[in-house]
Each structure stands twice: as structure tokens, then as C-alpha cells.
Enzyme design. Structure first.
Site, PDB file in Angstrom:
ATOM      1  N   ARG B 133       0.850  -1.377   0.083  1.00 28.09           N
ATOM      2  CA  ARG B 133       0.054   0.107   0.077  1.00 28.09           C
ATOM      3  C   ARG B 133       0.935   1.210   0.049  1.00 28.09           C
ATOM      4  O   ARG B 133       0.249   2.421   0.196  1.00 28.09           O
ATOM      5  CB  ARG B 133      -1.009  -0.179   1.018  1.00 28.09           C
ATOM      6  CG  ARG B 133      -1.953  -1.264   0.976  1.00 28.09           C
ATOM      7  CD  ARG B 133      -3.118  -1.115   1.785  1.00 28.09           C
ATOM      8  NE  ARG B 133      -3.835  -2.421   1.277  1.00 28.09           N
ATOM      9  CZ  ARG B 133      -3.601  -3.555   1.864  1.00 28.09           C
ATOM     10  NH1 ARG B 133      -2.678  -3.719   2.921  1.00 28.09           N
ATOM     11  NH2 ARG B 133      -4.167  -4.512   1.163  1.00 28.09           N
ATOM     12  N   THR B 177       1.631  -5.615   4.484  1.00 29.84           N
ATOM     13  CA  THR B 177       1.125  -4.835   3.261  1.00 29.84           C
ATOM     14  C   THR B 177       0.915  -3.285   3.420  1.00 29.84           C
ATOM     15  O   THR B 177       0.999  -2.590   2.490  1.00 29.84           O
ATOM     16  CB  THR B 177      -0.063  -5.537   2.573  1.00 29.84           C
ATOM     17  OG1 THR B 177      -1.006  -5.504   3.772  1.00 29.84           O
ATOM     18  CG2 THR B 177       0.381  -6.969   2.352  1.00 29.84           C
ATOM     19  N   GLY B 193      -2.027 -11.174   8.803  1.00 32.87           N
ATOM     20  CA  GLY B 193      -2.179 -12.669   8.639  1.00 32.87           C
ATOM     21  C   GLY B 193      -3.082 -13.095   9.560  1.00 32.87           C
ATOM     22  O   GLY B 193      -2.789 -14.514  10.055  1.00 32.87           O
ATOM     23  N   GLU B 195      -5.670 -14.500   9.031  1.00 36.37           N
ATOM     24  CA  GLU B 195      -6.654 -15.591   8.609  1.00 36.37           C
ATOM     25  C   GLU B 195      -5.441 -16.967   8.835  1.00 36.37           C
ATOM     26  O   GLU B 195      -5.980 -18.049   8.354  1.00 36.37           O
ATOM     27  CB  GLU B 195      -6.984 -15.718   7.196  1.00 36.37           C
ATOM     28  CG  GLU B 195      -8.437 -14.803   6.993  1.00 36.37           C
ATOM     29  CD  GLU B 195      -8.249 -13.511   7.556  1.00 36.37           C
ATOM     30  OE1 GLU B 195      -7.290 -12.715   7.228  1.00 36.37           O
ATOM     31  OE2 GLU B 195      -9.239 -13.299   8.143  1.00 36.37           O
ATOM     32  N   TRP B 244      -3.290  -3.502   8.615  1.00 37.49           N
ATOM     33  CA  TRP B 244      -3.011  -3.539   7.099  1.00 37.49           C
ATOM     34  C   TRP B 244      -3.220  -2.243   6.415  1.00 37.49           C
ATOM     35  O   TRP B 244      -3.288  -2.121   5.274  1.00 37.49           O
ATOM     36  CB  TRP B 244      -3.395  -4.903   6.222  1.00 37.49           C
ATOM     37  CG  TRP B 244      -4.715  -5.496   6.624  1.00 37.49           C
ATOM     38  CD1 TRP B 244      -4.940  -6.102   7.754  1.00 37.49           C
ATOM     39  CD2 TRP B 244      -5.861  -5.335   5.847  1.00 37.49           C
ATOM     40  NE1 TRP B 244      -6.347  -6.495   7.831  1.00 37.49           N
ATOM     41  CE2 TRP B 244      -6.897  -6.090   6.510  1.00 37.49           C
ATOM     42  CE3 TRP B 244      -6.372  -4.551   4.621  1.00 37.49           C
ATOM     43  CZ2 TRP B 244      -8.255  -6.071   6.315  1.00 37.49           C
ATOM     44  CZ3 TRP B 244      -7.596  -4.696   4.363  1.00 37.49           C
ATOM     45  CH2 TRP B 244      -8.592  -5.209   5.021  1.00 37.49           C
ATOM     46  N   ASN B 262      -9.596  -8.453  12.381  1.00 38.81           N
ATOM     47  CA  ASN B 262     -10.723  -9.183  13.036  1.00 38.81           C
ATOM     48  C   ASN B 262      -9.775 -10.353  13.976  1.00 38.81           C
ATOM     49  O   ASN B 262      -8.883 -10.401  13.750  1.00 38.81           O
ATOM     50  CB  ASN B 262     -11.335 -10.034  11.777  1.00 38.81           C
ATOM     51  CG  ASN B 262     -10.492 -10.692  11.158  1.00 38.81           C
ATOM     52  OD1 ASN B 262      -9.807 -10.282  10.346  1.00 38.81           O
ATOM     53  ND2 ASN B 262     -10.280 -12.099  11.265  1.00 38.81           N
ATOM     54  N   ASP B 305     -15.689 -11.169  10.329  1.00 37.57           N
ATOM     55  CA  ASP B 305     -14.604 -10.822   9.646  1.00 37.57           C
ATOM     56  C   ASP B 305     -14.668  -9.262   9.392  1.00 37.57           C
ATOM     57  O   ASP B 305     -14.332  -8.914   8.268  1.00 37.57           O
ATOM     58  CB  ASP B 305     -14.405 -11.835   8.265  1.00 37.57           C
ATOM     59  CG  ASP B 305     -12.940 -11.404   7.514  1.00 37.57           C
ATOM     60  OD1 ASP B 305     -12.258 -10.804   8.214  1.00 37.57           O
ATOM     61  OD2 ASP B 305     -13.001 -11.920   6.293  1.00 37.57           O
ATOM     62  N   ASP B 307     -13.049  -6.706  10.036  1.00 32.19           N
ATOM     63  CA  ASP B 307     -11.691  -5.862  10.411  1.00 32.19           C
ATOM     64  C   ASP B 307     -12.060  -4.501  10.596  1.00 32.19           C
ATOM     65  O   ASP B 307     -12.948  -3.904   9.705  1.00 32.19           O
ATOM     66  CB  ASP B 307     -10.607  -5.920   9.328  1.00 32.19           C
ATOM     67  CG  ASP B 307     -10.346  -7.289   9.033  1.00 32.19           C
ATOM     68  OD1 ASP B 307      -8.984  -7.534   9.505  1.00 32.19           O
ATOM     69  OD2 ASP B 307     -11.009  -8.064   8.236  1.00 32.19           O
ATOM     70  N   ARG B 332     -16.234  -1.182   8.957  1.00 27.09           N
ATOM     71  CA  ARG B 332     -16.670  -2.488   8.027  1.00 27.09           C
ATOM     72  C   ARG B 332     -18.049  -3.031   8.635  1.00 27.09           C
ATOM     73  O   ARG B 332     -18.763  -3.586   7.662  1.00 27.09           O
ATOM     74  CB  ARG B 332     -15.739  -3.512   7.966  1.00 27.09           C
ATOM     75  CG  ARG B 332     -15.704  -4.523   6.977  1.00 27.09           C
ATOM     76  CD  ARG B 332     -14.417  -5.310   6.749  1.00 27.09           C
ATOM     77  NE  ARG B 332     -14.329  -6.790   6.249  1.00 27.09           N
ATOM     78  CZ  ARG B 332     -13.363  -7.243   5.954  1.00 27.09           C
ATOM     79  NH1 ARG B 332     -11.802  -6.606   6.084  1.00 27.09           N
ATOM     80  NH2 ARG B 332     -13.499  -8.352   5.543  1.00 27.09           N
TER      81      ARG B 332
END
Lengths: 270, 538
Positions: B133, B177, B193, B195, B244, B262, B305, B307, B332
């Protein structure tokens, strides 16, 4: 008559989980081929349930919650004649040229999904070919071919049906012939453009963004319009395909038509 | 004669050495603090420390924006799309791309000056593509996080590496990122990370040496503040909380603000009972020490999920006769929040998209008042918004003159499933998944929200969902993109579309920036593997 695109997809979860695996991660096995021996999960209620959950979370986004197809094929129709080895490898390696990517599920998870699919497929694997395919071909030619292709001939306003018979269950085909407005696949949604001089142009939407729309009109002409240059863009709730109720297509002819579609295996030119 | 020769030689040497002598560092802390006051610069992810992405430039106006024309296009020649915000320094762009490639580009012509390629290891574990990014900058150095969870510093003049330090082990699922944030002499960033069973953190490194100065875990451990919001197991070790998206900085309080990811696993939560602090939150940390000043958790015990890795936009707004320092946050989970950035207390929160999981956010407790039947299970439960959220990591913007917050909104729902998934290193550990019904029509909009009331002022609809970031300018323009590749200029007072250009690929998870060069205002838009620069005709 049905609007199923023959694109094999699997879930984003599966495809994303494959990203970044240039080498095998540690842990349980991930074989390229079907592990030897009988699938230990076959016919076991607890395994079938686990397989169903895995299917729903990893496959259903494309193949539908009931596995009867959405963006990807109706699995109840295609699995009947598919041997375990091929099914395993399809799940493991994906389908080249389609959106269904390889994945790194464990062998056991793949076997669980297979157990679920095999159990669910019991009812449909016995679905034998029926109907008079020759009469079905005539029905297709008179009722469907203006808009749909089968093999090397037919129209292009509706989806190409050359492989639909092997990708969709009888129930799904029946539903989509009888009530085509229930769902219109992307690329075949019905639209009417009203031009500034009041002319109405009907067709199917091929693409759209905020400012423009691209259609195939009822004469199969590909056209693009800037929305600001027309009076109105109407997104129709009804499909361009008429409803083929029993008065229009009796049960016998429908059966023959499906029988004909089931004989098709794609175009000879592809 | 000899004397004359020596004198000439000395003079020539002096001239030569003079030419070789490096100038002062190109970017000082004061330059970064100045934000967009120097119209030739864009020095941080959000343009300014407050993350407003609001430019003071006024050459391009609602009256002339229709005359914008492309000036040049830069193509990376690589697969994969930009998610990066380019840095702009006196006529040169510095931009990162997929697989930690990076470029210095002539902002006048779009021609490459140098290119950096990172040799990435095999076996990286990435949830969502090899993206990056953007750079942070200080002195003559550029700072970039890497997919293998390192921080690297590059020489701005040459693109060569000056240091390369590991944050954590990529083989355990850690990656990075985010565009780092430079504050004083530190480079602040975090890891992704969630997940894959990581324990997330934000950390600061010495900008000169790369040495780590402090670390703040976004998943509280036993005995730590917030540790009692996790079960007395080792669940916290795999509790997620990725970072991120770049945070923001309040120099007066010396606080950095980061939105956190999350908890893990995403959907199946029986093994992580509790609120799971500090996931799905905004945290305010002392920039020097990483000490937690306050936190606000948007989604306690998140199971969708969602985040909170959105940009915490800082501003000052009048509320009941008082000028309040606030954080503005479109989450979100579908709610927009205005939070007091001194105390961390909620001021106002309302849904900005369709939400079915919470009735409202309690002003008493700051917590959502949950609606029943939204907890994912094996049978599937339909909830709005979908896992992509009401918005996501595409940056919003804020116009302090109009007091309007502009955000890309997504109108989507999904059926959420959950099951008890065994953890395994390197395997996506979400404990579930989602399905969107085929009949469902998903669409998007750019929405203007009044941060004082959290009410919508206007919207501009897109036919499908968009992931475009937003840029606004003092001339009364908002730039955003639809989901199909149009970059669009809108009147920031009304939301009326004034200009658009089809780029061929959506502005996705990044947004436009703007800068002055040779007396002309440029609009720079990343989309796909291209950067396109627009300006008014000469």
C-alpha cells in the site's frame, strides 16, 4: 432456455488459500491423486455432515448451497458419471481455463466433501436418460433455436446450451424452462433502452458501468449507449425468454427437449 | 605559472566537489507535519497526518473539471493491481506495487527513473494477494513493509536497500502490506495474517537503523490490559488483529491511531469467548513508547470478519457549542462513528449502509446492541453487511470546510457459516465462510456523511460495489471510482457527477492524489497496473 454459464468456479476462500503456496506446507497430506482405498467417510452420517459444512463454506458460493449450481455447474447433474479419482483431482487441481482454482485442502477434507456430494447425489445418479431426443431436437429447433445455440447452430441472444444438459439436473432445467424470470444470469439480464425520441430497444445486458451500458438487442446487434444520451434504461424483471408453461410446452415435449439437451456434448468446432 | 596552475586546479576541484556534495535531506519531520501545505508534495499515505485526504489545491474546479485530460500513463508491466498511494516529492513519484516492486517515476512524463525488486522467499503465506500500500518517507529514505513481514529502507536517489529488518516469521503466517507511518524518528507499521493464526501487533522502528523500539500487541495476552477478554487458554496466541491500513497521528497529543483487524478464527468463535481486545478496534498509542492511551472496540467478539482496518480520520468539529477533537470512522460493520480522540468516548454512531446485526450503538456503553440470530453456524445465517463490509480498506476523505466525510459504501448481505476448524500452520483458518445468494443485487455508492450527526447528506450510486478510495479538494470536488473502472469527479456539496474517465480497471483499494508541478495541478490515479496523470489543458 436456461441461463447457466458453463464456468466451473469454486469459492474465493479456496482460491485465496492457494495463494502463496509454492511448496507443500507441513502437516496432513495433500495428495495430487486419490488416496488408495475406499473413502472412509462414505455413507457415514457424521462425515457427511462435516462434508456438507466444508462444501457450504468452500464451494457453495459458486456451486450453490444445494450444489445445484449458481455461477458454477450443478453438481447433482455432473457427478453421477464422474469416477472418484476425477472428482478428487477436480477438487484438488481445479479446472484449467475456468475460475475454479487449485486448493490446498487436506486429503481428508476433500474426502469429506466427496462423501457429502456422493450422498447428496444418490437421488440424481439414478436419473436415467429419458425422452425422445429426436423429437426434443425438433422442439429445440422450433422453440429455442432462435435465441440459443446447440452445437453449431442457433441464436446468440440467450446462453449457449451446447453443454447444459450435462451440467444441470433435470429439475434445474425444468425450472429454468418453465420460469425463466426467476433468475437471469449475468450477461443475459433483460433490459430496455428508451431513446430520446421514444424508441424502445429491448435486449440483454452485456455490461454496464455508472455512465454506459452495453447490450445485445433482440436482433443480436451489439450496441453501446451512454446513459446520458438516452431517455431511460429500464432493467426488466422479466426475462426476454417467455415462460414455457404447460400450455406452451407440454410435459411430454419438455421431457423430450431435456432428453435432447442431455445428448449434447458441445460444439464440433471447439 | 605553477602557482596559477595550482590555483586553477584547486578551483576546478572545489567546483567538482561542490557539485558532488549532497544537498540537505529532501523530507524533514516538519515537511511531514506541514502535510499538503507545500503543493508539490504528498508525503504520507493520507497526504496529511490526520488522514483527511483533502487537498488545498483549487486549480481544478467544478467549473473546469470537465476539461481534464490524461497527460501520461505509467504501466508496471506486471500482473496485479496497485493498492498503493504514491509519494510525491518535487516532481518525482515514489510508488510500490505487487510483490514489493517499487518505482521512482518522473511526474512530468511518467517515465521510470529507477526500479526496485525484492527477492521474496518461497513459502510465503498470504491471504489476499501479493499487494503493498505504499512508501513512507523521511530524509532521503523510503520505507516499505514486505510480504515476508520485513521493513526495508531504500535510498530515495537510487532505490538501493539501506536496511532490511524482520518483524516476524513469514513461515508462521506473518506478512505485511501496510504503508508505514513515519513519526519523528520512528517508522510505525504492523503485520497481517489474521486468517493464518497470527498474534497481531503494531511496532515502531528507528528510522536510522531499523532497530525495533516498541511493540504493541493488538491481541492482549494474559495479565495485560484487555487480557481478560480472551479465554484462559492459548487462544490469544492465534488471535488475529492484523494491521494492514496505515494509521494517523495527532502531534498535539503525540498519539498514533490505528484500526485493528478481526479476531481469529474469523467465524467460529466458541474457542475465543469474550470481547477479544484489541481486535476490531481503534487504538490510540503514545508514538514514543507504544503505550495504550485508549481504545474503542467497534465490534466486540466479531464473528463476521469485520476488520476495523479503515483509516481513523482525525478532525475538529463543533458539537453542542464546543470544538471537539474527533476520530471519524466508517467501519466495515456498517456503522459510522464519531469518537472523541482525547477520551476515546463515543460521540455519535449510526448505520451508513443496511445493517441487520445491531439495533444501534449504545451511547451509554459505546457497545452495539445486538439483534438476535446473527451468529454464524453450520446451517448458515444471513446478515448484512457481507464479509466485505459496509466499507473496507479504501480510504475515505474529509472536507473540513464543508464538514463532510466522504466514503465508498457497499450494500451487500451474505449467509455466514461457521464450523470448528482445526488450526494448522499455513492453512486458511477462518472457521467458516460466506455465500451470497445469486438473486441478490449488490450495489455501491459514494456517500457524504455529516460527522456531527452521522446522517447522510447525499449519495452517488454505482451499479455494483466499488472499492475505490476517495480524494477531495478545497475547490469543492470529490474524486472516487465506480466498480467498473471509471474515475469520477463529483461536486462535494451536492454529489452531482461532473466528469468521468474510463480507466479500464477499477480504482480498487487505493485512490487518487493531487499535486502541483510547473504551475499545473495534476490528478494522479492508480488503477490496475497503471498510473494515469490528468491535468487541465495548457
Amino acid at each position: 432456455m436456461t441461463r447457466m454459464r458453463l464456468i466451473a468456479l469454486c469459492t474465493l476462500v479456496v482460491s485465496l488459500s492457494a495463494v502463496g503456496f509454492a511448496q507443500d506446507p507441513p502437516g496432513p497430506k495433500r495428495s495430487d491423486t486419490l488416496p488408495p482405498g475406499k473413502n472412509p467417510h462414505l455413507g457415514r452420517a457424521d462425515s457427511i455432515k462435516s462434508g456438507q459444512v466444508l462444501f457450504q463454506t468452500r464451494c457453495a458460493d459458486c456451486h450453490g448451497l444445494d450444489a445445484r449450481g449458481y455461477r458454477g455447474p450443478d453438481l447433482t447433474a455432473v457427478l453421477g458419471g464422474m469416477p472418484d479419482e476425477r472428482l478428487f483431482q477436480t477438487i484438488r487441481k481445479g479446472v484449467p481455463g475456468s475460475d475454479m482454482q487449485p486448493n490446498n485442502m487436506t486429503d481428508d477434507d476433500v474426502l469429506l466433501i466427496m462423501a457429502y456430494l456422493r450422498n447428496m447425489n444418490k437421488a440424481t445418479v439414478t436419473e436415467t436418460a429419458s425422452g425422445n431426443a429426436e423429437n426434443g431436437r425438433k422442439v429445440f429447433a422450433s422453440q429455442c433455436a432462435t435465441c440459443h445455440r446447440a452445437g453449431d447452430s442457433g441464436g446468440r441472444l440467450g446462453p449457449d446450451l451446447s453443454r447444459i444438459g450435462s451440467a444441470r439436473s433435470r429439475d434445474a432445467l425444468t425450472r429454468e424452462i418453465r420460469t425463466p424470470s426467476e433468475w437471469m444470469a449475468p450477461g443475459y439480464e433483460s433490459v430496455t433502452i428508451v431513446t430520446n425520441d421514444g424508441q424502445k430497444i429491448r435486449g440483454v445486458k452485456k455490461n454496464e458501468d455508472t455512465f454506459s451500458i452495453q447490450i445485445m438487442d433482440a436482433r443480436e446487434r451489439l450496441q453501446g449507449y451512454m446513459k446520458s444520451d438516452v431517455q431511460q434504461v429500464v432493467f426488466e424483471k422479466a426475462s426476454l425468454m417467455p415462460e414455457y408453461g404447460k400450455e406452451r410446452l407440454n410435459d411430454s415435449d419438455l421431457n423430450d427437449l431435456i432428453g435432447y439437451l442431455r445428448t449434447l456434448r458441445g460444439s464440433s468446432t471447439r | 605559472m605553477r602557482t596559477i596552475t595550482l590555483a586553477v586546479a584547486f578551483a576546478l576541484t572545489t567546483i567538482t566537489l561542490g557539485a558532488q556534495q549532497a544537498g540537505p535531506p529532501q523530507v524533514t519531520n516538519q515537511d511531514i507535519l506541514n502535510g499538503l501545505k507545500d503543493p508539490a508534495k504528498w508525503l504520507t499515505y493520507g497526504g496529511t497526518y490526520d488522514g483527511q485526504r483533502h487537498s488545498p489545491l483549487t486549480q481544478i474546479t467544478p467549473a473546469n473539471v470537465q476539461q481534464l485530460v490524461p497527460q501520461w500513463t505509467f504501466q508496471t508491466g506486471q500482473l496485479g493491481a496497485f493498492q498503493s498511494t504514491p509519494i510525491v516529492i518535487d516532481g518525482v513519484l515514489y510508488v510500490t506495487g505487487v510483490n514489493n516492486n517499487a518505482w521512482a517515476i518522473d511526474a512530468r512524463s511518467g517515465r521510470q527513473i529507477w526500479r526496485y525488486r525484492r527477492e521474496l522467499p518461497e513459502g510465503m503465506i498470504l491471504c489476499c494477494g501479493p499487494v503493498n500500500r505504499g512508501f513512507a518517507v523521511l530524509g532521503d529514505r523510503l520505507y516499505m513493509s514486505t510480504l515476508d513481514a520485513h521493513l526495508v529502507a531504500l535510498d530515495m536517489k537510487t532505490g538501493t536497500e539501506l536496511f532490511d529488518v524482520a518483524m516476524d516469521d513469514y513461515k508462521q503466517g506473518y506478512s505485511a502490506t501496510v504503508a508505514p507511518l513515519v513519526v519523528k524518528d520512528k517508522v510505525i507499521l504492523g503485520v497481517a495474517g489474521a486468517e493464518y493464526g497470527i498474534r497481531g501487533f503494531i511496532e515502531a522502528h528507528d528510522a536510522a537503523t531499523g532497530k525495533r523500539i516498541w511493540r504493541f500487541y493488538t491481541v492482549a495476552g494474559p495479565g495485560e490490559t484487555g487480557g481478560n477478554t480472551w479465554p484462559r487458554t492459548d487462544a490469544y496466541k492465534r488471535g488475529g488483529g492484523s494491521i494492514w491500513v496505515t494509521g494517523t497521528y495527532d502531534p498535539e497529543q503525540n498519539l498514533v491511531f490505528f484500526g485493528t483487524g478481526n479476531p481469529g478464527p474469523d467465524y467460529f468463535s466458541a474457542n475465543r469467548e469474550g470481547d477479544n481486545l484489541f481486535t476490531a478496534s481503534v487504538v490510540a498509542l503514545d508514538a514514543d513508547t507504544g503505550t495504550l492511551k485508549w481504545h474503542y472496540q467497534f465490534t466486540p467478539h466479531d464473528v463476521h470478519d469485520w476488520d476495523s482496518t479503515q483509516v481513523p480520520v482525525l478532525g475538529e468539529i463543533p458539537i453542542e457549542g464546543q470544538n471537539r477533537k474527533v476520530v471519524m470512522f466508517a467501519n466495515r460493520n456498517g456503522f459510522y462513528y464519531t469518537i472523541d480522540r482525547v477520551t476515546g468516548k463515543l460521540i455519535v454512531a449510526k448505520p451508513f449502509v443496511e445493517t441487520t446485526w445491531a439495533k444501534e450503538i449504545s451511547y451509554l456503553t459505546g457497545r452495539p446492541i445486538l439483534l438476535p440470530d446473527n451468529h454464524p453456524n453450520e446451517l448458515g445465517v444471513r446478515t448484512c453487511p457481507d464479509l466485505g463490509g459496509g466499507t473496507n480498506f479504501m480510504a475515505p476523505s474529509y472536507d473540513p470546510n464543508l464538514k463532510l466525510f466522504f466514503v465508498t459504501a457497499r450494500e451487500t448481505c451474505a449467509t455466514y457459516f461457521a464450523y470448528d476448524q482445526k488450526f494448522e500452520i499455513g492453512v486458511s483458518w477462518t472457521g467458516g465462510g460466506t455465500v451470497r445468494p445469486r438473486e441478490q443485487r449488490n450495489w455501491g455508492a459514494l456517500r457524504a456523511i455529516d460527522p456531527i450527526t452521522a446522517e447522510r447528506k447525499w449519495e452517488f450510486r454505482y451499479p455494483t460495489v466499488s472499492s475505490s478510495g476517495v480524494l477531495s479538494t478545497a475547490s469543492g470536488l470529490v474524486f472516487a471510482g465506480d466498480g467498473e473502472g471509471n474515475v469520477i469527479a463529483l461536486d462535494s456539496r451536492t454529489g452531482k457527477s461532473l466528469w468521468h474517465y474510463q480507466l479500464g480497471f477499477p480504482v480498487r483499494n487505493t485512490g487518487g492524489t493531487t499535486y502541483m508541478l510547473d504551475g499545473r495541478q495534476y490528478l494522479l490515479v492508480p488503477s490496475g497496473a497503471t498510473l494515469t496523470a490528468f491535468a487541465l489543458p495548457r
